[in-house]
Write a protein that holds these residues in place. Structure first.
Motif, PDB file in Angstrom:
ATOM      1  N   UNK A 146      74.049 -45.141  10.855  1.00 24.07           N
ATOM      2  CA  UNK A 146      73.191 -45.751  11.880  1.00 24.07           C
ATOM      3  C   UNK A 146      73.211 -44.916  13.156  1.00 24.07           C
ATOM      4  N   UNK A 147      74.397 -44.425  13.524  1.00 25.57           N
ATOM      5  CA  UNK A 147      74.499 -43.600  14.732  1.00 25.57           C
ATOM      6  C   UNK A 147      73.765 -42.274  14.558  1.00 25.57           C
ATOM      7  N   UNK A 148      73.920 -41.663  13.385  1.00 26.95           N
ATOM      8  CA  UNK A 148      73.177 -40.425  13.122  1.00 26.95           C
ATOM      9  C   UNK A 148      71.666 -40.673  13.233  1.00 26.95           C
ATOM     10  N   UNK A 149      71.198 -41.754  12.635  1.00 29.62           N
ATOM     11  CA  UNK A 149      69.764 -42.042  12.685  1.00 29.62           C
ATOM     12  C   UNK A 149      69.308 -42.246  14.128  1.00 29.62           C
ATOM     13  N   UNK A 150      70.122 -42.921  14.923  1.00 33.93           N
ATOM     14  CA  UNK A 150      69.749 -43.189  16.317  1.00 33.93           C
ATOM     15  C   UNK A 150      69.628 -41.918  17.139  1.00 33.93           C
ATOM     16  N   UNK A 151      70.324 -40.855  16.712  1.00 34.38           N
ATOM     17  CA  UNK A 151      70.255 -39.583  17.440  1.00 34.38           C
ATOM     18  C   UNK A 151      69.330 -38.583  16.756  1.00 34.38           C
ATOM     19  N   UNK A 152      68.565 -39.040  15.762  1.00 30.43           N
ATOM     20  CA  UNK A 152      67.595 -38.172  15.111  1.00 30.43           C
ATOM     21  C   UNK A 152      68.159 -37.285  14.024  1.00 30.43           C
ATOM     22  N   UNK A 153      69.415 -37.503  13.652  1.00 33.59           N
ATOM     23  CA  UNK A 153      70.035 -36.686  12.596  1.00 33.59           C
ATOM     24  C   UNK A 153      69.762 -37.368  11.251  1.00 33.59           C
ATOM     25  N   UNK A 154      68.477 -37.346  10.868  1.00 31.64           N
ATOM     26  CA  UNK A 154      68.023 -38.185   9.763  1.00 31.64           C
ATOM     27  C   UNK A 154      68.547 -37.730   8.412  1.00 31.64           C
TER      28      UNK A 154
END
Length: 206
Positions: A146-154
């Motif tokens: 979830x944190x990766x997704x929130x920072x664009x690290x999809x």
């Protein structure tokens, strides 16, 4: 409290139980008042580094967090992590819980650059100590994704969500509510990455 001393261990336990009941019922301000009193009493009676005091501090921090009082929650989570690391060691399960709690508070406060290293360390330690399919490890992996997704690290997020869905399906079954949440998380990441067809396949999965 009238029969026993207000600082008696049984009184502290009763107050803790009532505070948890208030918290579960959404009566956070009443819960916080009791958790604050319990932390004060534990600190006075047992000392600031006693395991019972650390638990009392963590409980108060969690209540502050749930009430949106992140500026008050984060210092308590931080202090608890520091003390548990020193007393129990960096890889004790309670230390891992404290690290995860602080990371989630950072995340919710928008401090993702501070949250992600803690989440990465927690996942690494949980995988090694508890095993890759332990429920706590799966929760840690989901939090990091979830944190990766929130920072664009999809792409990194998707890899973790895919692994979580596979493990949740294997351990809980495809229709378990937690598995359905894992599938929804992965579908959302696919959609954010423009992989609409992959997302739709998951949304259509019975």
């Amino acid at each position: 409290t009238r029969i026993l001393d207000p600082h008696h261990p049984s009184t502290l336990t009763a107050r803790h139980n009532l505070a948890n009941a208030y918290k579960t019922a959404g009566r956070l301000e009443e819960a916080i008042a009791l958790f604050e009193q319990n932390l004060e009493d534990h600190t006075h009676i047992l000392g600031p580094a006693h395991p019972g005091t650390l638990t009392a501090r963590n409980n108060l921090a969690s209540a502050y967090h749930d009430a949106g009082r992140l500026d008050e929650a984060i210092p308590l989570f931080d202090q608890t992590l520091e003390d548990r690391t020193r007393i129990l060691g960096p890889r004790h399960p309670n230390t891992l819980t404290s690290r995860n709690n602080l990371a989630i508070a950072y995340h919710n406060a928008g401090r993702l650059d501070e949250a992600i290293p803690l989440l990465e360390q927690t996942l690494e330690d949980s995988t090694r100590i508890l095993g890759p399919r332990h429920p706590n490890t799966l929760t840690s992996r989901n939090n990091l994704a979830i944190a990766y997704q929130a920072t664009g690290r999809l792409e990194e997020a998707i890899a973790l969500f895919e692994q979580n869905l596979e493990d949740r399906t294997r351990t809980l079954g495809p229709a378990h509510p937690v598995t359905l949440t894992a599938r929804n998380n992965l579908a959302g990441a696919y959609r954010a990455a423009g992989r609409i067809e992959d997302a739709e396949k998951l949304f259509r999965t019975p």
